[in-house]
Design a protein around this motif. Structure first.
Motif, mmCIF file in Angstrom:
data_model
loop_
_atom_site.group_PDB
_atom_site.id
_atom_site.type_symbol
_atom_site.label_atom_id
_atom_site.label_comp_id
_atom_site.label_asym_id
_atom_site.label_seq_id
_atom_site.Cartn_x
_atom_site.Cartn_y
_atom_site.Cartn_z
ATOM 1 N N SER A 121 -14.213 -5.653 5.092
ATOM 2 C CA SER A 121 -14.064 -4.204 5.207
ATOM 3 C C SER A 121 -15.323 -3.478 4.745
ATOM 4 O O SER A 121 -15.946 -3.846 3.747
ATOM 5 C CB SER A 121 -12.869 -3.738 4.367
ATOM 6 O OG SER A 121 -12.745 -2.325 4.409
ATOM 7 N N SER B 110 0.824 -1.207 0.000
ATOM 8 C CA SER B 110 0.000 0.000 0.000
ATOM 9 C C SER B 110 0.856 1.253 0.000
ATOM 10 O O SER B 110 0.586 2.208 -0.747
ATOM 11 C CB SER B 110 -0.920 -0.001 1.223
ATOM 12 O OG SER B 110 -1.610 1.232 1.348
ATOM 13 N N VAL C 118 -11.030 0.944 0.280
ATOM 14 C CA VAL C 118 -10.380 -0.369 0.298
ATOM 15 C C VAL C 118 -11.143 -1.353 -0.577
ATOM 16 O O VAL C 118 -10.544 -2.103 -1.368
ATOM 17 C CB VAL C 118 -10.268 -0.896 1.736
ATOM 18 C CG1 VAL C 118 -9.759 -2.341 1.747
ATOM 19 C CG2 VAL C 118 -9.350 -0.010 2.571
ATOM 20 N N ASP D 280 -7.706 -4.382 6.155
ATOM 21 C CA ASP D 280 -8.014 -3.079 5.554
ATOM 22 C C ASP D 280 -7.357 -1.942 6.334
ATOM 23 O O ASP D 280 -6.889 -0.959 5.757
ATOM 24 C CB ASP D 280 -9.521 -2.874 5.454
ATOM 25 C CG ASP D 280 -10.240 -2.924 6.788
ATOM 26 O OD1 ASP D 280 -9.686 -3.498 7.754
ATOM 27 O OD2 ASP D 280 -11.367 -2.401 6.868
#
Length: 417
Positions: free
Chosen positions: A57, A13, A62, A409
């Motif tokens: 999530s 990420s 996300v 998440d």
């Protein structure tokens, strides 16, 4: 150049979001593959995840990133619990139907008569008894706590609980004690899982343009000269350093770390996981998406079915299960991997789950870091370490970099800097 340590979900990420800002970056990963706890392994056509199981999530950002990566199955979060030979729908506290009349009376009486002060709770044991009464807490929740967290409930704080534990009202407890048709009270309405490639496929979109160097284990960080040293005798200079390295590891990595910081690193507690995985020659072995095991003499705390998560995780006509056994320095696991496999085979036969003749694949492997343990005043030790790393301009990300009970998440979002 920005250097990122670790190619798990938070490192992937971080790289993705830095690249979106046109910030040059590179990831160094100690293993030979990316994914971290979101990764997986394959044996003879059976795929098993590494502890991260399903996405629930509700974060739209996300969910959008995950949907760009792969198609997924939608599962209803129906789980079960094994307790003294009975299978109870999850959560057990409001699905008592399979229990004996006497045990149900004990649980419900305690639940009704519970007079604990819910406003002044000093530890997790008190929290449990305040929610569920003494009998259920002592015979269910506190036993499971020792298996999963490896500490007694009284030795845990309550800062991690949040919405993870469901507290029913009396009507729900009574209804679940006398009939099986109870509503699902799990904290997520649906669970998502990639149709192909295991859980890590959710990261494919972010992973696509990441520059990852594998088999690069960090052995030293010189924050003054901004140099990272690796175990293959290479070094790398950085302008900025982002790290998902678990906090206890820094005591061996940072040059000239003060003694009180090292002592804080030593005090941090965490669980490790023994993953015991089986592939079967029958499609009907796995009955539940996942289940919890309360019995103390059975080492495993819970079990997931990779083949139910996705039929692509097993060959045609086959099914699979993966058991999780938790241990720590407070509760060591003094068995070999083969002894752990044999233990699960023996206990599974007693639980009428499978027999040894059904097995075509068996495996056991250890994950050093499973969960952060929330012992009393852990947050003080964590702050000491994080403040020190911040003073060195080392930005931490991920479950073990932030040292929090982050779901996948949340770990992804921690990588947005």
């Amino acid at each position: 150049m920005t250097v990122i340590l670790g190619a798990g979900i938070s490192g992937i990420s971080a790289s993705y979001h830095l690249s979106k800002k046109d910030i040059q970056n590179i990831i160094f990963e100690q293993d030979n593959d990316w994914g971290g706890l979101c990764g997986n392994f394959e044996i003879d056509g059976f795929r098993f995840d590494k502890a991260v199981h399903l996405s629930f999530s509700d974060n739209e950002y996300v969910k959008d990133l995950f949907s760009k990566s792969c198609d997924c199955f939608i599962h209803e979060p129906i789980a079960y619990n094994y307790y003294n030979g009975s299978w109870l729908k999850h959560p057990a506290q409001n699905n008592l139907m399979p229990l004996s009349l006497d045990e149900k009376i004990d649980i419900i009486t305690d639940f009704v008569q519970n007079a604990n002060d819910k406003a002044n709770l000093k530890n997790y044991e008190q929290w449990l008894k305040a929610q569920y009464g003494n009998y259920f807490s002592e015979n269910f929740a506190m036993v499971y706590t020792k298996k999963y967290w490896t500490l007694e409930a009284k030795d845990l704080s309550t800062t991690w609980v949040g919405n993870r534990m469901y507290t029913p009202n009396l009507k729900e407890v009574l209804k679940g004690a006398f009939e099986n048709n109870t509503p699902n009270t799990y904290y997520a309405s649906q669970m998502r899982y990639p149709k192909k490639g295991g859980y890590k496929s959710f990261l494919n979109f972010m992973r696509e343009n990441c520059d990852i160097k594998f088999n690069k284990k960090v052995i030293q960080i010189d924050s003054l000269n901004k140099i990272v040293y690796f175990n293959d005798n290479t070094i790398y200079n950085y302008d900025n350093l982002i790290s998902s390295v678990p906090l206890p590891e820094y005591k061996n990595l940072i040059t000239n770390m003060p003694l009180h910081i090292k002592e804080a690193c030593d005090r941090l507690k965490y669980t490790s996981i023994a993953l015991v995985s089986f592939g079967f020659n029958r499609a009907d072995i796995a009955k539940y998406l996942w289940f919890y095991i309360y019995d103390e003499e059975i080492l495993a705390s819970r079990c997931y079915s990779p083949s139910i998560k996705s039929n692509e995780n097993a060959p045609n006509g086959c099914s699979s299960l993966q058991f999780e056994i938790y241990f720590s320095k407070d509760k060591p696991l003094n068995l070999t991997t083969q002894e752990l496999i044999n233990h699960i085979i023996k206990k599974s036969k007693q639980m009428n789950i499978f027999d040894i003749k059904d097995i075509v694949v068996q495996d056991c492997r250890i994950l050093k870091y499973g969960n952060v343990i929330f012992y009393h005043k852990m947050e003080n030790d964590r702050k000491v370490i994080l403040d020190y790393l911040e003073s060195l301009n080392i930005k931490t990300i991920g479950r073990f970099g932030k040292w929090e009970y982050l779901w996948s998440d949340q770990s992804l979002l921690s990588g947005i800097l």
